[in-house]
Design an enzyme around this catalytic site. Structure first.
Site, short mmCIF file in Angstrom:
data_model
loop_
_atom_site.label_atom_id
_atom_site.label_comp_id
_atom_site.label_asym_id
_atom_site.label_seq_id
_atom_site.Cartn_x
_atom_site.Cartn_y
_atom_site.Cartn_z
N SER A 124 29.20 94.71 29.72
CA SER A 124 29.23 95.06 28.22
C SER A 124 30.50 95.62 27.75
O SER A 124 31.19 96.19 28.33
CB SER A 124 28.07 96.38 27.87
OG SER A 124 28.23 96.68 26.59
N TYR A 148 24.54 104.83 30.36
CA TYR A 148 24.33 103.17 30.24
C TYR A 148 25.78 102.65 30.79
O TYR A 148 25.81 101.72 31.46
CB TYR A 148 23.84 103.05 29.18
CG TYR A 148 24.10 101.52 28.84
CD1 TYR A 148 23.19 100.52 29.44
CD2 TYR A 148 24.56 100.85 27.97
CE1 TYR A 148 23.37 99.15 29.30
CE2 TYR A 148 24.98 99.48 27.46
CZ TYR A 148 24.32 98.74 28.19
OH TYR A 148 24.23 97.30 28.33
N LYS A 152 26.91 100.20 33.93
CA LYS A 152 27.63 98.82 33.89
C LYS A 152 28.94 98.95 34.73
O LYS A 152 29.26 97.80 35.32
CB LYS A 152 27.84 98.41 32.56
CG LYS A 152 26.61 98.39 31.78
CD LYS A 152 25.98 96.87 32.10
CE LYS A 152 24.50 96.68 31.64
NZ LYS A 152 23.93 95.47 32.16
P1 NAD Z 1 16.16 92.89 27.12
O1 NAD Z 1 16.11 94.35 27.15
O2 NAD Z 1 15.82 92.29 26.07
O3 NAD Z 1 16.13 92.22 28.40
C1 NAD Z 1 16.37 92.78 29.72
C2 NAD Z 1 15.18 92.15 30.51
O4 NAD Z 1 15.02 93.04 31.92
C3 NAD Z 1 13.81 92.46 29.87
O5 NAD Z 1 13.06 91.27 30.15
C4 NAD Z 1 13.26 93.47 30.80
O6 NAD Z 1 11.86 93.45 30.93
C5 NAD Z 1 13.68 93.13 32.32
N1 NAD Z 1 14.02 94.35 33.06
C6 NAD Z 1 14.09 95.63 32.71
N2 NAD Z 1 14.03 96.42 33.76
C7 NAD Z 1 13.67 95.68 34.75
C8 NAD Z 1 13.31 96.05 36.05
N3 NAD Z 1 13.43 97.20 36.61
N4 NAD Z 1 12.89 94.98 36.89
C9 NAD Z 1 12.95 93.78 36.36
N5 NAD Z 1 13.22 93.48 35.03
C10 NAD Z 1 13.46 94.56 34.28
O7 NAD Z 1 17.89 93.21 26.88
P2 NAD Z 1 18.98 92.17 26.44
O8 NAD Z 1 19.26 92.49 25.33
O9 NAD Z 1 18.57 90.58 26.71
O10 NAD Z 1 20.06 92.68 27.61
C11 NAD Z 1 20.15 91.64 28.52
C12 NAD Z 1 21.43 92.37 29.39
O11 NAD Z 1 22.71 92.36 28.90
C13 NAD Z 1 20.98 94.03 29.94
O12 NAD Z 1 21.55 93.86 31.21
C14 NAD Z 1 21.90 94.45 28.79
O13 NAD Z 1 22.34 95.75 29.43
C15 NAD Z 1 23.14 93.69 28.63
N6 NAD Z 1 23.67 93.82 27.43
C16 NAD Z 1 23.21 93.69 26.20
C17 NAD Z 1 23.73 93.87 25.11
C18 NAD Z 1 22.99 93.65 23.94
O14 NAD Z 1 23.60 93.91 22.78
N7 NAD Z 1 21.58 93.27 23.63
C19 NAD Z 1 25.05 94.03 25.07
C20 NAD Z 1 25.85 94.31 26.29
C21 NAD Z 1 25.17 94.17 27.29
C1 UD1 Z 2 25.35 99.71 20.76
C2 UD1 Z 2 25.77 100.37 21.94
C3 UD1 Z 2 26.41 99.59 23.03
C4 UD1 Z 2 25.65 98.43 23.20
C5 UD1 Z 2 25.33 97.76 21.89
C6 UD1 Z 2 24.56 96.70 22.20
C7 UD1 Z 2 25.99 102.86 21.05
C8 UD1 Z 2 26.82 103.95 20.82
N1 UD1 Z 2 26.52 101.82 21.60
O1 UD1 Z 2 26.53 99.12 20.13
O2 UD1 Z 2 26.97 100.28 24.15
O3 UD1 Z 2 26.46 97.61 24.09
O4 UD1 Z 2 24.60 98.70 21.15
O5 UD1 Z 2 23.09 97.06 22.66
O6 UD1 Z 2 24.73 102.92 20.83
N2 UD1 Z 2 24.67 101.01 12.33
C9 UD1 Z 2 23.98 101.63 11.23
N3 UD1 Z 2 23.04 101.79 11.12
C10 UD1 Z 2 22.00 101.73 12.02
C11 UD1 Z 2 22.35 100.91 13.18
C12 UD1 Z 2 23.74 100.83 13.46
O7 UD1 Z 2 25.15 102.04 10.18
O8 UD1 Z 2 20.85 101.81 11.82
C13 UD1 Z 2 26.00 100.91 12.49
C14 UD1 Z 2 26.81 101.49 13.76
O9 UD1 Z 2 27.17 102.56 13.46
C15 UD1 Z 2 27.98 100.67 14.25
C16 UD1 Z 2 27.37 99.20 13.91
O10 UD1 Z 2 26.22 99.55 12.70
O11 UD1 Z 2 28.98 100.82 13.30
C17 UD1 Z 2 26.58 98.62 14.91
O12 UD1 Z 2 25.87 99.25 15.55
P1 UD1 Z 2 24.79 98.84 16.79
O13 UD1 Z 2 24.07 97.52 16.47
O14 UD1 Z 2 23.98 99.97 17.19
O15 UD1 Z 2 25.88 98.52 17.88
P2 UD1 Z 2 26.98 99.04 18.71
O16 UD1 Z 2 26.95 100.56 18.24
O17 UD1 Z 2 28.41 98.53 18.47
#
Ligand code: NAD
Ligand code: UD1
Length: 339
Positions: A124, A148, A152
């Site tokens: 991330s 978190y 990572k």
């Molecule tokens: P998500 O929660 O939708 O998917 C994660 C999946 O992992 C789910 O299906 C969940 O059931 C499974 N899981 C959780 N704990 C588990 C365990 N102990 N054993 C087996 N399965 C388990 O999340 P996502 O948004 O699809 O994210 C996927 C990956 O990408 C994660 O590692 C997350 O940290 C990373 N990531 C996500 C974002 C984002 O904004 N969505 C941003 C940066 C990184």
């Molecule tokens: C957040 C996480 C980041 C993670 C990412 C994807 C934090 C501090 N960071 O990023 O680690 O990788 O999600 O899961 O939580 N916002 C509003 N109102 C809302 C929600 C968000 O104004 O209800 C604003 C936030 O202040 C930010 C932008 O929208 O400026 C995006 O927010 P968000 O979608 O939560 O993502 P990040 O904060 O970038």
């Protein structure tokens, strides 16, 4: 290729799974459904019109992971499974380190036992922390601000040591910026449980009338319009980056961290305006205090993804907002209505 996909039922996992199946890969999904629904997998199966294997298992269960790997004998792994709520990670850090860090250790051991030496990992942009300069390139100092984010970063360090020690190993660590959007079919999408933490799912729930108004966390940032700016990336583009990373892992050894973003950032107000255009609905907003831990602006330098993976984002704001709206309006309860 035979690909083990951990967390394949989740938001990013399900979109990547669909593309893997369409590209004729053989897939085993390993997921405990802690934050996802089996319905997502059923829909991917229908969309791709192809079967794949599913094991309901936990990353913390080393024996179950070992058995799944021994049975399936993957040639590569895409590792999505993990916990991702930044706020919760401050109050439950041990859960985050156990699932994210110890879970990855279990996975690498299970891979080693089957001689599987290729992994693509969901890292991330949060590993960078407060920007020293922007856009972030992959050499930017790493200073994550939450348990978190630190989990990572620790996995990145673990993968680096693993890849250095193991002949022929390849680890690709994709540092995602802000994934949004849904598949064009509107059959799969992001389905957060409870009140969404993230901007796009919150806006989408306001648009369908499930929430009254969006709280805008601060309008006094040093940005174009005072609201936070982020590099939003369409989940279909992100999914495609994983297929490119798999190809790269198959033709390289060592360990690479690679940003996955568009290189463009949008403010909260711009996202709201984009969503209003795409949905034809008004999104009521109220200005709220800044959220702890937020930075003003994040934006990716994307040259490395281009040069190493031959990948770049194709979709812009309009497609991100439109696909989110189509998914949310067709599935106002997410997968729950059909479970
Ligand atoms: P998500 O929660 O939708 O998917 C994660 C999946 O992992 C789910 O299906 C969940 O059931 C499974 N899981 C959780 N704990 C588990 C365990 N102990 N054993 C087996 N399965 C388990 O999340 P996502 O948004 O699809 O994210 C996927 C990956 O990408 C994660 O590692 C997350 O940290 C990373 N990531 C996500 C974002 C984002 O904004 N969505 C941003 C940066 C990184
Ligand atoms: C957040 C996480 C980041 C993670 C990412 C994807 C934090 C501090 N960071 O990023 O680690 O990788 O999600 O899961 O939580 N916002 C509003 N109102 C809302 C929600 C968000 O104004 O209800 C604003 C936030 O202040 C930010 C932008 O929208 O400026 C995006 O927010 P968000 O979608 O939560 O993502 P990040 O904060 O970038």
């Amino acid at each position: 290729m035979r690909v083990l996909v951990t967390g394949g039922a989740g938001y990013i996992g399900s979109h990547t799974l669909l593309q893997l199946l369409r590209a004729a890969h053989e897939v085993l999904v390993y997921d405990n459904f802690a934050n996802s629904s089996p319905e997502a997998l059923a829909r991917v199966q229908q969309l791709a019109n192809r079967d794949f294997e599913v094991v309901t298992g936990d990353m913390r269960d080393a024996n179950a992971l070992h058995a799944a790997c021994a049975e399936f004998r993957p040639e590569a792994v895409i590792h999505f499974a993990g916990l991702k709520a930044v706020g919760v990670s401050h109050t439950q850090p041990l859960d985050y380190y156990t699932t994210n860090l110890a879970g990855t250790l279990n996975l690498l051991r299970a891979m080693d036992a089957q001689d599987c030496a290729r992994i693509v990992f969901s890292s991330s942009a949060t590993v960078y922390g407060e920007p020293v300069y922007l856009p972030y390139d992959e050499e930017h100092p790493l200073n994550p601000l939450s348990p978190y984010g630190r989990s990572k970063l620790m996995v990145e360090m673990l993968l680096r040591d693993w890849a250095a020690a193991r002949r022929g190993a390849s680890a690709v660590m994709l540092r995602y910026f802000n994934p949004v959007g849904a598949d064009a079919s509107a059959r799969i999408g992001e389905d957060p449980q409870g009140i969404p933490d993230n901007l796009m799912p919150y806006i989408a729930q306001v648009a369908v009338g499930q929430r009254a108004a969006l709280s805008v966390y601060g309008d006094d940032y040093p940005t174009r319009d005072g609201t936070g700016e982020r590099d939003y990336i369409h989940v279909a583009d992100l999914a495609r980056a994983h297929l490119a990373a798999l190809d790269f892992a198959a033709r390289s050894t060592g360990c690479e961290a690679i940003n996955v973003g568009t290189g463009t950032s949008y403010s909260v107000r711009e996202m709201v305006a984009g969503f209003e255009r795409a949905s034809g609905r008004q999104i009521p907003c109220r200005i709220a205090p800044r959220r702890a831990g937020d930075v003003a602006r994040m934006c990716a330098k994307v040259d490395k993804a281009q040069s190493l993976l031959g990948w770049e984002a194709r979709e812009g704001l309009e497609a991100m907002c439109r696909s989110t709206w189509e998914w949310q309006s067709a599935n106002p309860q997410g997968y729950r209505a059909t479970e």
